[in-house]
Every structure is written in C-alpha cells, then in structure tokens.
Design an enzyme around this catalytic site. Structure first.
Site, mmCIF file in Angstrom:
data_model
loop_
_atom_site.group_PDB
_atom_site.id
_atom_site.type_symbol
_atom_site.label_atom_id
_atom_site.label_comp_id
_atom_site.label_asym_id
_atom_site.label_seq_id
_atom_site.Cartn_x
_atom_site.Cartn_y
_atom_site.Cartn_z
ATOM 1 N N HIS A 33 0.855 -1.189 0.000
ATOM 2 C CA HIS A 33 0.000 0.000 0.000
ATOM 3 C C HIS A 33 0.893 1.241 0.000
ATOM 4 O O HIS A 33 1.642 1.488 0.949
ATOM 5 C CB HIS A 33 -0.897 0.007 1.236
ATOM 6 C CG HIS A 33 -1.777 1.219 1.338
ATOM 7 N ND1 HIS A 33 -2.734 1.523 0.393
ATOM 8 C CD2 HIS A 33 -1.828 2.213 2.257
ATOM 9 C CE1 HIS A 33 -3.350 2.642 0.725
ATOM 10 N NE2 HIS A 33 -2.816 3.084 1.856
ATOM 11 N N LYS A 41 -0.483 10.780 0.676
ATOM 12 C CA LYS A 41 0.461 10.159 -0.283
ATOM 13 C C LYS A 41 0.108 10.534 -1.721
ATOM 14 O O LYS A 41 0.983 10.956 -2.486
ATOM 15 C CB LYS A 41 0.446 8.632 -0.110
ATOM 16 C CG LYS A 41 0.888 8.151 1.255
ATOM 17 C CD LYS A 41 0.940 6.637 1.332
ATOM 18 C CE LYS A 41 -0.420 5.990 1.145
ATOM 19 N NZ LYS A 41 -1.383 6.337 2.218
#
Length: 316
Positions: free
Chosen positions: A141, A162
């Site tokens: 992830h 992110k």
C-alpha cells in the site's frame, strides 16, 4: 501465495520470439523455471542431469554439432529431449530446425520457436521475461514515483496525503508509476521493481475529486510503467513526543524480499511542503551514492571544531 501460471503462448505474446512450428501447442506448455538450457551435453548423449523443465535454446554451436550426427541418431537424441515437462525449443540467428527436430517435437506436442537475433540476445530476452513474470510478488500500500530518475516508494497511513504529494510531484515534472497499490517483485539479488496493477495503470485517486487519468491530464511523459525502487519514504503524522532525525547520520533500511532498501521518515504537519522535501531527499540520496555525505561532513567539521576548542582551552 498464488502460483503464477506462465505458458509459451505468454512468452510469444510478450517478446519478439516467434513460433516456427507447433503453434497449437503453446497454450498447454507451462513454464516453471526462469533459467534456460543450452543442451550441449545432452546432444552428446549425457542425460543424467538433463534440465527438462527449462526452455531448450539452440544456437550455432548446438545446431552445428547436431548436423554431424546421422539422421537416425539425431532423431533419437532429440526425441529423448522431448519430455512431458519440456516447455519449448528455441532457435536463434534465424536457424531453421532440422526435419528430425520437427518430427520429434510434433510427436511430443512441443512448440518450436525462433528469432533472427544472436543466441546471447535471445537468451537475455527469455530470461528477463521469465524473471519478471515468475518472480514472487508483494502488493504494498503506497505510491511509487520517479523523482529525478530514482524510484521513490511513498508509504504512510491512509489519508496522510500520499496521493496528493505524488500529484504535486507529477505537476513538477516527475512521473507516476503506481498509486494506492504497488506490485513489487525482486528482479535480482540487489534490485526491486515496482509497477501498478493492470487496472490501476496511469490512474490516481484524489480525495474530493475521485479517480483521475494522469496520462490523459498531464501527457505520456508524466507516467512510467515500472521503476526500480531506490528509496522508501514513510510519511508519519507529526508528534511532539517523537525525536525525529536532525542530522541524517543514522541509516535506516526496510527489507522487501531479500533486498534491504534505504528508508527515511518524514513527519507531516500543516505548512510543510512534503513534495519539496521528497525532491530534496531524492537529490541527497543521489549525492550520497556519488560519494558526498553532508551529514558525515558536518560531523567531521564538528569534531574538528571540538578538538580545536579543546586545544585552545589547554593553552590557556
């Protein structure tokens, strides 16, 4: 871990190796090994350690030696090389298989492939493809971005930013490899490669907007299909209780498969431009790889200053 199923049909579909004979057998011929075999000893009649599960590659040397045999002996040896596990026979340099080879391969339902390229080049193409598709894979992830030619894997808790950081990097001219999920495999002893799952290629999720197509919005130069992972950056929410790295002398790594990847932690709080910090981290990493370590130089200067002050105190 789910077993990867690769056939000779996949090899032909994804490389410039082409079928000569037995095209109808390609789907039923499975590949289980990344290495290939050049059957020199087997042509001489030595089968004690015959690697029957590997693709058998014939170059000029193997073909020339086989031509010195009688047709009967050539057919006998080639038939012995045809096992239930043998994936395929491949000929380089545009060499055409002999009648005995075609007969033996057809009787055992083994495809014969070929290429006009040199034997070494054909070997490299086949090996690299098998290493890519047969290597164990791990889904991570995170976001993988090409920053100044370095593969930066950005990790962190969900919602920490992110994708937004990756979007800012793309707007600055860097390239997206994968968003949200990165499929990672080990290419060799020292190299990890990351890529996006097929369904997520060129796609990015931006909260409040939804799914965007990065290539459509920013152009083909804004994306990459795969990238070697050089550095891991962990985004963490800022905490006053945590003592963050100030000098950069401590080396952190993270283990993925058999490879230790350099890693750094960047605290995230309002007002910090994380994209800019990642750009600087990439430049600093590249500088260290070229032999210049700012933290080490600072510590040397600090040690020298302390020593100089100590000597001054003694003189007093």
């Amino acid at each position: 871990m789910e077993e990867t199923k690769v056939t000779i049909h996949d090899l032909v579909d994804n490389t410039n190796i082409r079928p000569y004979y037995g095209k109808e057998y390609m789907l039923e011929r499975r590949v289980v090994e990344t290495e290939i075999s050049r059957p020199g000893l087997e042509l001489a009649g030595y089968f004690d350690y015959y690697p029957s599960t590997r693709v058998q590659l014939f170059g000029q040397t193997e073909t020339s030696y086989a031509q010195t045999m009688t047709p009967e002996n050539r057919y006998r040896i080639l038939s012995k090389m045809c096992t239930a596990q043998t994936p395929a026979f491949v000929f380089s340099r545009g060499i055409q298989p002999s009648m005995e080879m075609r007969r033996a391969a057809n009787e055992h339902r083994i495809p014969i492939l070929g290429s006009p390229l040199t034997t070494t080049r054909v070997s490299n193409i086949i090996t690299q493809y098998f290493e890519k598709v047969l290597s164990p894979r791990q889904s991570i992830h995170g976001v993988l971005v090409d920053v100044y030619g370095l593969g930066i894997l950005i990790k962190g808790d969900s919602g920490i930013g992110k994708s937004e950081t990756a979007l800012e990097l793309v707007k600055s001219g860097h390239r997206l490899v994968a968003d949200d999920r990165v499929d990672v495999y080990q290419q060799n002893e020292h190299t990890l490669v990351g890529e996006a799952p097929e369904i997520l290629k060129n796609m990015m999720e931006v909260r409040g907007i939804g799914i965007i197509d990065v290539m459509n919005l920013f152009g083909a130069g804004a994306v990459r299909t795969s990238m070697e992972i050089s550095l891991i950056i962990n985004l963490k929410s800022w905490s006053e209780k945590v003592n963050y790295e100030r000098i950069g002398s401590d080396t952190q790594t993270e283990q993925i498969f058999d490879v230790s990847v350099p890693a750094i932690t960047i605290p995230v709080k309002v007002g910090r431009n994380i994209a800019n910090i990642i750009e600087v981290a990439a430049m600093d990493y590249r500088s260290k790889k070229m032999g210049y370590d700012a933290a080490a130089r600072f510590e040397d200067k600090l040690t020298g200053l302390i020593q100089q002050n100590s000597e001054s105190d003694l003189e007093k």
